[in-house]
Design a protein around this motif. Structure first.
Motif, mmCIF file in Angstrom:
data_model
loop_
_atom_site.group_PDB
_atom_site.id
_atom_site.type_symbol
_atom_site.label_atom_id
_atom_site.label_comp_id
_atom_site.label_asym_id
_atom_site.label_seq_id
_atom_site.Cartn_x
_atom_site.Cartn_y
_atom_site.Cartn_z
ATOM 1 N N ILE A 137 0.932 -1.154 -0.118
ATOM 2 C CA ILE A 137 -0.024 -0.086 0.090
ATOM 3 C C ILE A 137 0.967 1.396 -0.025
ATOM 4 N N ALA B 107 -2.443 -3.073 -9.247
ATOM 5 C CA ALA B 107 -2.643 -4.314 -8.378
ATOM 6 C C ALA B 107 -2.561 -5.481 -9.241
ATOM 7 N N LEU C 8 -5.879 -3.036 -2.024
ATOM 8 C CA LEU C 8 -5.042 -2.563 -2.906
ATOM 9 C C LEU C 8 -5.512 -2.234 -4.374
ATOM 10 N N SER D 198 -5.438 1.476 -6.749
ATOM 11 C CA SER D 198 -4.668 1.240 -7.834
ATOM 12 C C SER D 198 -5.390 2.044 -9.124
#
Length: 278
Positions: free
Chosen positions: A232, A243, A251, A255
């Motif tokens: 992260i 991601a 995540l 992204s």
């Protein structure tokens, strides 16, 4: 002149296959990246010793690359044969955590603690998971009953809460660790079971910023690839956080994009090729 590309990528679950090797496609693509003047830099929780060894598959020493181990605590420049950063924990935090968690043999299951160095994982007892990962990282699992038995510098401490710990109980423990040590050390949490203690400021995002600063005056368009919680901070430090298909939802939410293929299908390199980034 067009800006070059700087690719900062996690290893396990990202650039590595599930057999802990880099595929031939990844090896070939890495060489192509460097031949075009771009950079691919692994940035991982693995130890520096282990990362140096697996980086041999990618020929990063030959290519004069850079690697970042222990979530960025150790950053090594192969070209100039020097550390960009080499950060370890002091003896006081090791003593404090040891005193908090060490107990003589007991029938009652307790939280586990691993003190990680370059060649050893020091712990209060053997566990299947610790033995598995110490083997993968080319470390020896050493059972200790005193902090004086720790002979190498410690790069990180992991507190693994016992099975059955509720989220509320975990958050209480995490809060306590933050209150005790958070002002002087970097505290992270993983999977609602693991609390990590690292040197102050150390995480992948901080490492990414140091690497970008180190490479000046050259400027790069930065990409970050990852699959888990410790990625992260990396995602918050690059222009283009990507991601993995097999990555966690947290995540993917921060992204810019997600790979179409997972780590077993060359997700990183296929993304770079398919999107004509390199």
């Amino acid at each position: 002149m067009d800006k070059k590309i700087l690719i900062l990528t996690d290893c396990d679950g990202t650039l590595l296959s599930d057999d802990y090797n880099f595929s031939e496609f990844t090896i070939e693509t890495t060489r192509e990246i460097y031949e075009k003047g771009h950079l691919l830099i692994p940035i991982t929780a693995r130890t520096l010793k282990n990362l140096k060894n697996i980086s041999n598959q990618l020929n990063l020493e030959e290519l004069n690359g850079i690697i970042a181990a222990n979530n960025g605590a150790q950053i090594y420049d192969f070209k100039n044969k020097k550390f960009i950063l080499n950060s370890v924990l002091n003896k006081q935090i090791i003593q404090n955590v040891f005193n908090m968690y060490y107990k003589p043999k007991s029938d009652q299951k307790e939280d586990k603690v691993n003190f990680t160095s370059e060649n050893y994982v020091y712990s209060f007892g053997h566990s299947e998971n610790t033995l598995k990962w110490s083997s993968i990282m080319e470390q020896e699992n050493c059972v200790i009953s005193s902090p004086d038995e720790i002979k190498e510098e410690i790069t990180s401490i992991s507190i693994i809460t016992k099975k059955g710990t509720t989220i509320q109980e975990f958050e209480t423990k995490l809060k306590k660790i933050n209150e005790l040590f958070g002002s002087d050390y970097k505290i992270d949490a993983y999977h609602n079971r693991v609390i990590s203690i690292a040197p102050k400021n150390i995480d992948k995002g901080y490492a990414a910023k140091l690497i970008i600063e180190y490479l000046k005056p050259k400027e790069y368009i930065t990409y970050g690839f990852g699959d888990s919680y410790n990625d992260i901070s990396l995602f918050n430090s690059v222009d283009n956080p990507i991601a993995m298909l097999n990555g966690i939802d947290e995540l993917k939410e921060i992204s810019k994009d997600t790979t179409k293929f997972d780590n077993t299908q060359d997700g990183v390199c296929r993304y770079l090729k398919d999107n004509k980034i390199i």
